[in-house]
Design a protein around this motif. Structure first.
Motif, PDB file in Angstrom:
ATOM      1  N   GLU A   1       9.411   1.995 -11.026  1.00 51.81           N
ATOM      2  CA  GLU A   1       8.084   2.159 -10.429  1.00 51.81           C
ATOM      3  C   GLU A   1       7.030   1.432 -11.270  1.00 51.81           C
ATOM      4  OE1 GLU A   1       6.523   6.104 -10.484  1.00 51.81           O
ATOM      5  OE2 GLU A   1       5.044   5.652  -8.930  1.00 51.81           O
ATOM      6  N   LYS A   2       7.107   1.611 -12.570  1.00 50.39           N
ATOM      7  CA  LYS A   2       6.121   0.971 -13.450  1.00 50.39           C
ATOM      8  C   LYS A   2       6.171  -0.554 -13.320  1.00 50.39           C
ATOM      9  CE  LYS A   2       4.813   4.167 -16.988  1.00 50.39           C
ATOM     10  NZ  LYS A   2       5.218   5.407 -16.313  1.00 50.39           N
ATOM     11  N   LEU A   3       7.394  -1.062 -13.088  1.00 51.52           N
ATOM     12  CA  LEU A   3       7.533  -2.506 -12.924  1.00 51.52           C
ATOM     13  C   LEU A   3       6.974  -2.973 -11.585  1.00 51.52           C
ATOM     14  CD1 LEU A   3      11.091  -3.301 -14.301  1.00 51.52           C
ATOM     15  CD2 LEU A   3       8.896  -3.972 -15.255  1.00 51.52           C
ATOM     16  N   VAL A   4       7.209  -2.165 -10.538  1.00 51.80           N
ATOM     17  CA  VAL A   4       6.875  -2.612  -9.183  1.00 51.80           C
ATOM     18  C   VAL A   4       5.393  -2.420  -8.878  1.00 51.80           C
ATOM     19  CG1 VAL A   4       7.325  -2.233  -6.723  1.00 51.80           C
ATOM     20  CG2 VAL A   4       9.210  -2.215  -8.343  1.00 51.80           C
ATOM     21  N   ILE A   5       4.817  -1.318  -9.311  1.00 48.56           N
ATOM     22  CA  ILE A   5       3.406  -1.069  -8.989  1.00 48.56           C
ATOM     23  C   ILE A   5       2.567  -0.866 -10.250  1.00 48.56           C
ATOM     24  CG2 ILE A   5       3.667  -0.251  -6.624  1.00 48.56           C
ATOM     25  CD1 ILE A   5       3.613   2.607  -7.706  1.00 48.56           C
TER      26      ILE A   5
ATOM     27  N   TRP B   1      14.264   9.037 -14.801  1.00 39.87           N
ATOM     28  CA  TRP B   1      13.615   8.123 -15.741  1.00 39.87           C
ATOM     29  C   TRP B   1      13.794   6.668 -15.294  1.00 39.87           C
ATOM     30  CZ3 TRP B   1      15.590   4.375 -19.168  1.00 39.87           C
ATOM     31  CH2 TRP B   1      14.687   3.912 -20.119  1.00 39.87           C
ATOM     32  N   ILE B   2      14.993   6.349 -14.790  1.00 41.62           N
ATOM     33  CA  ILE B   2      15.243   4.973 -14.324  1.00 41.62           C
ATOM     34  C   ILE B   2      14.316   4.632 -13.155  1.00 41.62           C
ATOM     35  CG2 ILE B   2      16.938   3.471 -13.194  1.00 41.62           C
ATOM     36  CD1 ILE B   2      19.092   4.900 -14.884  1.00 41.62           C
ATOM     37  N   VAL B   3      14.209   5.551 -12.187  1.00 45.83           N
ATOM     38  CA  VAL B   3      13.317   5.300 -11.043  1.00 45.83           C
ATOM     39  C   VAL B   3      11.877   5.145 -11.526  1.00 45.83           C
ATOM     40  CG1 VAL B   3      12.440   6.218  -8.862  1.00 45.83           C
ATOM     41  CG2 VAL B   3      14.837   6.528  -9.460  1.00 45.83           C
ATOM     42  N   ASP B   4      11.497   5.976 -12.490  1.00 42.97           N
ATOM     43  CA  ASP B   4      10.148   5.921 -13.038  1.00 42.97           C
ATOM     44  C   ASP B   4       9.865   4.560 -13.684  1.00 42.97           C
ATOM     45  OD1 ASP B   4       7.770   7.602 -13.514  1.00 42.97           O
ATOM     46  OD2 ASP B   4       8.175   7.097 -15.613  1.00 42.97           O
ATOM     47  N   ARG B   5      10.863   4.048 -14.419  1.00 44.97           N
ATOM     48  CA  ARG B   5      10.721   2.718 -15.042  1.00 44.97           C
ATOM     49  C   ARG B   5      10.540   1.644 -13.974  1.00 44.97           C
ATOM     50  NH1 ARG B   5       8.855   2.174 -19.829  1.00 44.97           N
ATOM     51  NH2 ARG B   5       8.194   4.298 -19.507  1.00 44.97           N
TER      52      ARG B   5
ATOM     53  N   VAL C   1      15.879  11.374  -5.846  1.00 35.40           N
ATOM     54  CA  VAL C   1      16.970  11.135  -6.793  1.00 35.40           C
ATOM     55  C   VAL C   1      17.440  12.443  -7.442  1.00 35.40           C
ATOM     56  CG1 VAL C   1      15.696  10.635  -8.927  1.00 35.40           C
ATOM     57  CG2 VAL C   1      17.807   9.436  -8.439  1.00 35.40           C
ATOM     58  N   THR C   2      16.510  13.355  -7.686  1.00 36.17           N
ATOM     59  CA  THR C   2      16.936  14.627  -8.269  1.00 36.17           C
ATOM     60  C   THR C   2      17.660  15.474  -7.223  1.00 36.17           C
ATOM     61  OG1 THR C   2      14.712  15.441  -7.849  1.00 36.17           O
ATOM     62  CG2 THR C   2      15.187  14.754 -10.070  1.00 36.17           C
TER      63      THR C   2
ATOM     64  N   HIS D   1       0.821  -1.204   0.000  1.00 35.33           N
ATOM     65  CA  HIS D   1       0.000   0.000   0.000  1.00 35.33           C
ATOM     66  C   HIS D   1       0.860   1.261   0.000  1.00 35.33           C
ATOM     67  CE1 HIS D   1      -3.591   2.386   0.955  1.00 35.33           C
ATOM     68  NE2 HIS D   1      -2.722   3.152   1.584  1.00 35.33           N
ATOM     69  N   ALA D   2       2.018   1.192   0.671  1.00 37.91           N
ATOM     70  CA  ALA D   2       2.877   2.372   0.784  1.00 37.91           C
ATOM     71  C   ALA D   2       3.742   2.586  -0.451  1.00 37.91           C
ATOM     72  CB  ALA D   2       3.761   2.253   2.023  1.00 37.91           C
ATOM     73  N   MET D   3       3.813   1.586  -1.337  1.00 36.42           N
ATOM     74  CA  MET D   3       4.735   1.656  -2.470  1.00 36.42           C
ATOM     75  C   MET D   3       4.573   2.907  -3.339  1.00 36.42           C
ATOM     76  SD  MET D   3       6.977  -0.232  -2.150  1.00 36.42           S
ATOM     77  CE  MET D   3       8.134  -1.241  -2.930  1.00 36.42           C
ATOM     78  N   PRO D   4       3.357   3.286  -3.747  1.00 41.37           N
ATOM     79  CA  PRO D   4       3.240   4.485  -4.583  1.00 41.37           C
ATOM     80  C   PRO D   4       3.812   5.728  -3.899  1.00 41.37           C
ATOM     81  CG  PRO D   4       1.185   3.270  -4.588  1.00 41.37           C
ATOM     82  CD  PRO D   4       2.054   2.621  -3.551  1.00 41.37           C
ATOM     83  N   ALA D   5       3.527   5.881  -2.611  1.00 42.33           N
ATOM     84  CA  ALA D   5       4.054   7.034  -1.885  1.00 42.33           C
ATOM     85  C   ALA D   5       5.569   6.959  -1.790  1.00 42.33           C
ATOM     86  CB  ALA D   5       3.437   7.101  -0.487  1.00 42.33           C
ATOM     87  N   ILE D   6       6.093   5.756  -1.546  1.00 39.17           N
ATOM     88  CA  ILE D   6       7.538   5.593  -1.453  1.00 39.17           C
ATOM     89  C   ILE D   6       8.194   5.998  -2.772  1.00 39.17           C
ATOM     90  CG2 ILE D   6       9.385   3.880  -1.313  1.00 39.17           C
ATOM     91  CD1 ILE D   6       7.708   2.401   0.773  1.00 39.17           C
ATOM     92  N   PHE D   7       7.583   5.588  -3.877  1.00 32.39           N
ATOM     93  CA  PHE D   7       8.188   5.926  -5.165  1.00 32.39           C
ATOM     94  C   PHE D   7       8.120   7.414  -5.463  1.00 32.39           C
ATOM     95  CE2 PHE D   7       8.521   1.470  -6.269  1.00 32.39           C
ATOM     96  CZ  PHE D   7       9.709   1.505  -6.976  1.00 32.39           C
TER      97      PHE D   7
END
Lengths: 269, 282
Positions: free
Chosen positions: A251-255, A245-249, A194-195, A181-187
């Motif tokens: 995220e798409k894989l994880v959630i 972009w890497i973190v975003d990718r 990262v920035t 449940h916390a994953m989206p917020a964590i990402f």
């Protein structure tokens, strides 16, 4: 896309989503160049895009060599932020006692300007990579904690009750309910982190380093070499974009289930 | 305590479809509350939530609690599932005192509360994961339950791809998958529109008949309570206490036409009178 009309390759390319930021970038660069010509801004104040591109072209190997330590420090600092930030957030969200002791201090520590204390790390750890990593970590840590705490806390208590009533152990319930449940917020925290980690690494290089993009920046300011300075800024921006972009990718894989990713699912199925 | 209108499960149509395993003949089957009260401690002192309650729910009975909001109905539900310890008194489920989550309940809340990252089938399997039961055995049962509620073919869908009523049906399956004796339902259809709600009521009654579960359902709607229940418990405002317990004289099986029965309207009327002097139901 209307297949029946068979739009030309050019118009289809112009409509591609990934192309739009580049088009906008070209617009900005042109406006920049025009502004310099129109208002006769001297080169020692703002260099022309052409000069910056020339530097990027000729000094490319050198800039790339300097970008490596910065990237390395950023990634190390960011990894540490995630590694410490998420467990700390778990503790804060899990225990009122921990929260009351730690959270106010954490917020307080954020009010201390990192740039002001960065020289201290040089005193402690010398001119190596460590002060940069610490500086990147300190900037990246806070957003991870804040977002993750919010993520862990926003779990519906009824959902947790439901899992607990099924005799799930604390750990089981955490793994099955709280953590996903916390994953989206964590990402979202990780993306900010990262920035900021890039900024942190550069700050570390400002105060005490003989390598890295931050070092290039400082040296070029010292010699009024504005084209090089702007070239260094371009490299930094690129670094930030690529890491984001890497973190975003990831995220798409994880959630893939999250609201923000749903479009992809519909297209995929 | 007056016994209810004999809710035996064996002589009802559809009993052969029961998904329950046969119960062991234990002492005092059903749920017994004796002197159960709950007082919350807060900074401003003790807040009584439930006055001492004494009642018994028979095995296989459809027991409905109605009351104004904030009368401690949800507290009651949490105590029976073992999530919350009563301040005084004892709760017995099949003769055994409840002290911690015993896993012999299935819970349905107002919101379906499906985990958005799990597909429907794996959401239904959540209790199996939590209780560490053999997955393979219960997978068939989960599928059978989804079929029972008309969700066959939706196993691989994610919750948001289903309508509210379908989600709630999936959450009913989740409450039944580990074959608990008791189903606790906290305003299960409160979030649904009126039409879906009526449909779900009929469906729930069918599911209860086919599975023979003991159901404790909490609702704000008096007609819903009378329509579903073998017995209706009326609660007073906070701190909650028993105002009355009514037997519902309507024969089973019931259909939506049962609501036109004079006995139905009369009982609804009588229960409604309890709330005349109190603030309105919401």
């Amino acid at each position: 896309m209307a297949e029946a009309k068979a739009p030309s390759i050019v118009s289809r390319a112009l409509n591609a989503a990934w192309l739009r930021p580049f088009l906008f970038l070209i617009f900005i660069v042109v406006a920049w160049d025009l502004a310099i010509r129109l208002f006769r801004i001297p080169a020692y104040q703002i260099p022309s895009p052409g000069d910056v591109l020339a530097v990027l072209w000729t000094d490319w190997p050198e800039l790339l060599r300097q970008a490596w330590p910065t990237t390395y420090a950023t990634i190390c600092g960011f990894a540490l932020s995630a590694l410490f930030g998420i467990p700390v957030a778990m503790l804060i969200a899990g225990s009122k006692t921990v929260e009351s002791y730690v959270y106010p201090l954490l917020v307080f520590s954020q009010s201390v300007p990192k740039i002001a204390i960065a020289p201290l790390f040089v005193v402690w750890f010398g001119f190596g990579i460590i002060p940069k990593v610490i500086s990147a970590f300190l900037l990246g840590f806070f957003p991870v904690v804040v977002s993750a705490v919010q993520g862990f806390k926003s779990v519906d208590p009824d959902m947790v009750d439901l899992a607990r009533a099924m005799q799930g152990s604390r750990f089981q319930v955490f793994r099955a309910v709280n953590l996903p449940h916390a994953m989206p917020a964590i990402f979202s925290g990780l993306k900010v982190s990262v920035t900021l980690a890039v900024v942190g690494a550069v700050v570390g290089e400002f105060v005490g380093s003989n390598s890295g993009i931050g070092y290039v920046l400082q040296r070029s300011i010292g010699t009024f070499d504005l084209p090089t300075m702007f070239a260094a800024l371009v490299i930094l921006a690129l670094l930030g974009v690529v890491l984001f972009w890497i973190v975003d990718r990831i995220e798409k894989l994880v959630i893939p289930w999250h609201v923000s990713q749903r479009e992809d699912i519909i297209f995929a199925s | 305590m007056i016994p209810a209108t004999k809710p035996t499960t064996t002589d009802q149509p559809g009993a052969h479809l029961r998904l329950v395993s046969d119960r062991s003949a234990g002492a005092a089957p059903g749920i017994t509350l004796s002197g159960v009260s709950k007082t919350y401690r807060s900074r401003d002192g003790d807040v009584p939530s439930l006055k001492p309650l004494d009642f018994h729910i028979n095995e296989g009975e459809f027991f409905v609690v109605v009351g104004p909001s904030g009368c401690g109905k949800s507290t009651l539900l949490k105590m029976i599932s073992g999530l919350l310890a009563p301040s005084t008194g004892k709760i017995l489920v099949d003769g055994e005192q409840v002290t911690k989550p015993h896993g012999n309940v299935g819970i349905v809340f107002q919101n379906a509360l499906l985990l958005p990252w799990r597909n429907i089938l794996s959401n239904v399997m959540l209790p199996i994961d939590m209780k560490r039961l053999p997955r393979q055995e219960y997978l068939l049962r989960a599928k059978a339950l989804l079929k029972l509620v008309g969700l066959e073919g939706f196993e691989k869908k994610l919750p948001w791809q289903l309508s509210g009523g379908m989600q709630q049906r999936a959450s009913i399956c989740r409450a039944l998958v580990h074959d608990p004796k008791i189903m606790l339902m906290d305003e299960p259809f409160g979030a649904l529109d009126a039409m879906t709600r009526e449909k779900m009521n009929v469906e729930l009654m069918r599911i209860q008949r086919e599975t023979g579960k003991t159901v404790l359902l909490i609702t704000h709607s008096i007609p819903e309570a009378v329509f579903l229940a073998d017995r209706v418990l009326v609660m007073t405002e906070r701190p909650g206490a028993i105002a009355a317990i009514y037997d519902v004289p309507l024969p089973r099986p019931r259909s939506l036409d049962s609501m036109a029965d004079p006995a139905f309207t009369e009982l609804v009327q009588r229960i409604r009178k309890h709330f005349f002097t109190q603030s309105a139901l919401d």
